[in-house]
Design an enzyme around this catalytic site. Structure first.
Site, PDB file in Angstrom:
ATOM      1  N   GLU A 142     -35.003 -12.636 -24.355  1.00 41.88           N
ATOM      2  CA  GLU A 142     -36.040 -12.562 -23.377  1.00 41.88           C
ATOM      3  C   GLU A 142     -36.887 -13.732 -23.311  1.00 41.88           C
ATOM      4  O   GLU A 142     -36.965 -14.714 -24.108  1.00 41.88           O
ATOM      5  CB  GLU A 142     -36.825 -11.370 -23.745  1.00 41.88           C
ATOM      6  CG  GLU A 142     -37.944 -11.011 -22.865  1.00 41.88           C
ATOM      7  CD  GLU A 142     -37.709 -10.617 -21.425  1.00 41.88           C
ATOM      8  OE1 GLU A 142     -37.502 -11.491 -20.546  1.00 41.88           O
ATOM      9  OE2 GLU A 142     -37.552  -9.293 -21.342  1.00 41.88           O
ATOM     10  N   HIS A 178     -31.769  -3.370 -23.147  1.00 40.10           N
ATOM     11  CA  HIS A 178     -31.690  -2.618 -24.688  1.00 40.10           C
ATOM     12  C   HIS A 178     -32.485  -1.233 -24.593  1.00 40.10           C
ATOM     13  O   HIS A 178     -33.439  -1.048 -23.611  1.00 40.10           O
ATOM     14  CB  HIS A 178     -32.351  -3.729 -25.559  1.00 40.10           C
ATOM     15  CG  HIS A 178     -33.590  -3.853 -25.372  1.00 40.10           C
ATOM     16  ND1 HIS A 178     -34.979  -3.181 -25.778  1.00 40.10           N
ATOM     17  CD2 HIS A 178     -34.421  -5.164 -24.679  1.00 40.10           C
ATOM     18  CE1 HIS A 178     -36.021  -3.487 -25.170  1.00 40.10           C
ATOM     19  NE2 HIS A 178     -35.717  -4.877 -24.532  1.00 40.10           N
ATOM     20  N   ASP A 223       0.912  -1.123   0.048  1.00 40.48           N
ATOM     21  CA  ASP A 223       0.148  -0.010   0.019  1.00 40.48           C
ATOM     22  C   ASP A 223       0.939   1.133   0.063  1.00 40.48           C
ATOM     23  O   ASP A 223       2.035   1.085   0.371  1.00 40.48           O
ATOM     24  CB  ASP A 223      -1.048   0.151   1.116  1.00 40.48           C
ATOM     25  CG  ASP A 223      -2.109   0.748   1.159  1.00 40.48           C
ATOM     26  OD1 ASP A 223      -2.291   1.371  -0.006  1.00 40.48           O
ATOM     27  OD2 ASP A 223      -2.789   1.258   2.086  1.00 40.48           O
ATOM     28  N   ASP A 272      -4.974  -2.714  -2.580  1.00 35.90           N
ATOM     29  CA  ASP A 272      -6.450  -2.190  -2.556  1.00 35.90           C
ATOM     30  C   ASP A 272      -6.368  -1.018  -3.571  1.00 35.90           C
ATOM     31  O   ASP A 272      -7.092  -0.413  -3.818  1.00 35.90           O
ATOM     32  CB  ASP A 272      -7.099  -1.831  -1.075  1.00 35.90           C
ATOM     33  CG  ASP A 272      -5.978  -0.438  -0.674  1.00 35.90           C
ATOM     34  OD1 ASP A 272      -5.554   0.401  -1.347  1.00 35.90           O
ATOM     35  OD2 ASP A 272      -5.515  -0.818   0.569  1.00 35.90           O
TER      36      ASP A 272
END
Length: 432
Positions: free
Chosen positions: A312, A236, A12, A78
């Site tokens: 779908e 969409h 870090d 991190d």
């Protein structure tokens, strides 16, 4: 046969001012025991956060090389910027970063080093070393190993050795049992450790981080997470049927985008291009999705892959009808559909149970193909809601309790331990 040596390097860096007085910290750990094998820290004068983070990485890799030059090293930081740049997924554009990245890459052979992003809460040891170095610099001296009081959260390192649980990835229950003990241990360690000092960190991208760390790690921050596969879920843009709220599935007329839908696709393309995190584009085979996907892909300079499982629901005889019209013509079938995920729309439609099986299979194929990458999936209301529902471990009836606007963005991250984290739902800020 010689034993294969493995190390974990946690690093870090911070700057009190960015740029300002800066320092770094790095620790080399034994992944099996969590034992601290080496610590490094240094006050480096005035610098930015990112420079300090790269300096910490370099120091940690050099320390690992001194211990065993042939070791396999897992670097955990991190800093999403450093992890993604060193992994080769993000370009290095800043002139101050390029020589530092080159130096880091030359310390050990590339095949020996892998990188993993971790939340700051799990990087306390290196963070404290960096702050000790900055404190020493404030007093006009350099950090000394004998002054170190950085405590290792041993449970986090030991967890690296735990194998991932079995079960389908992305279902919220799949990995939960296996990580509860590690999460509890991590929570206890956090409760008994002194809070880390607040070195400022550079902001990362929307789809790259789960948000601020909390006192107790959330599910999905368990052992051996690695870099998650992140699915950015784009519904969409509008078709002529969308504002009329008509059922429009995979068994109807397959409409293309309306003029409003094309504007929406252009807007979301611009937003995703500005964020710069998407590495691949995958679309439902239906025309409205392929047109939306192509608009985004053109801006990003990426091809469009088609995944049949993202289509779908087939709404059968309800295709093209409004909810009210279905209620008038098929009242009993509509009631059954609302009451049970196993009930299918009239005329040979597809039940939500069947859609879940199809979408889950598509999810698993895509996770295998795009492990550790950020992928845009351009799909429809039911597939997006299904992926979110599975990630949350929510019941099927939750599908009726989510709002999902045309051209909206959602995001789910999938970790190697079987857990998933919902990071975004129904974001339409790019359309305003």
């Amino acid at each position: 046969m010689p034993r294969l040596v493995r190390f974990v390097v946690e690093a870090d860096g911070g700057s009190r001012g960015n740029p300002g007085p800066a320092g770094y910290g790095a620790v080399v750990l034994d992944p099996a025991t969590g034992e601290t094998l080496a610590e490094r820290a240094e006050y480096i004068g005035v610098a930015t956060n990112n420079v300090a983070e790269y300096k910490g990485l370099i120091a940690g890799l050099k320390a690992a090389r001194e211990l065993a030059p042939d070791a396999l090293v897992l670097v955990r930081m991190d800093s999403k910027l450093v992890v993604e740049q060193m992994s080769g997924r993000w370009k290095i554009k800043h002139p101050d970063m390029k020589p530092l990245a080159t130096e880091a890459a030359a310390i050990l052979p590339r095949a020996q080093v892998t990188y993993e992003w971790i939340p700051r809460e799990r990087n306390k040891h290196a963070d404290r070393l960096a702050n000790e170095a900055m404190d020493a610099g404030k007093q006009g001296r350099q950090w000394e190993p004998s002054a170190s009081s950085a405590a290792l959260d041993a449970s986090a390192a030991r967890a690296l050795a735990a194998p991932p649980p079995s079960g389908p990835p992305g279902d919220a229950t799949a990995g939960a049992a296996a990580v509860r003990a590690a999460l509890a241990a991590s929570s206890a360690a956090s409760a008994t450790s002194a809070p880390a000092a607040g070195a400022e960190q550079a902001a990362d991208t929307l789809f790259a981080e789960p948000g601020p760390a909390t006192a107790a790690p959330a599910p999905g921050w368990g052992p051996d997470l690695g870099t998650p596969a992140t699915f950015v879920l784009l519904r969409h843009g509008e078709t002529a049927l969308t504002p009329q709220k008509r059922f429009s599935g995979s068994g109807g007329t397959d409409p293309g985008l309306s003029e409003a839908g094309r504007r929406q696709a252009a807007a979301v393309a611009g937003a995703l291009a500005a964020r710069g995190t998407v590495e691949a584009v995958v679309s439902s085979p239906l025309r409205r999705c392929r047109e939306t996907a192509q608009a985004v892909a053109d801006r990003l300079g990426l091809p469009v892959a088609v995944e049949e499982g993202l289509r779908e629901t087939d709404f059968g005889a309800w295709e093209g009808l409004t909810f009210a019209e279905v209620g008038e013509r098929f009242p009993d079938d509509l009631k059954a559909w609302l009451d049970s995920p196993k009930a299918a729309p009239s005329g040979g439609g597809e039940s939500f149970t069947a859609v879940t099986r199809r979408v889950s299979a598509a999810r698993d194929r895509l996770l295998s193909a795009y492990a550790g990458r950020t992928v845009l999936l351009v799909t429809h209301v039911t597939p997006v809601k299904t992926l979110v529902r599975l990630a949350l471990g929510a019941p099927p009836e939750s599908l009726f309790k989510m709002e999902l606007s045309a051209a909206s963005l959602s995001a789910v991250a999938y970790y190697a331990d079987g857990n998933a984290s919902v990071r975004l739902l129904n974001d339409t800020s790019h359309l305003r």
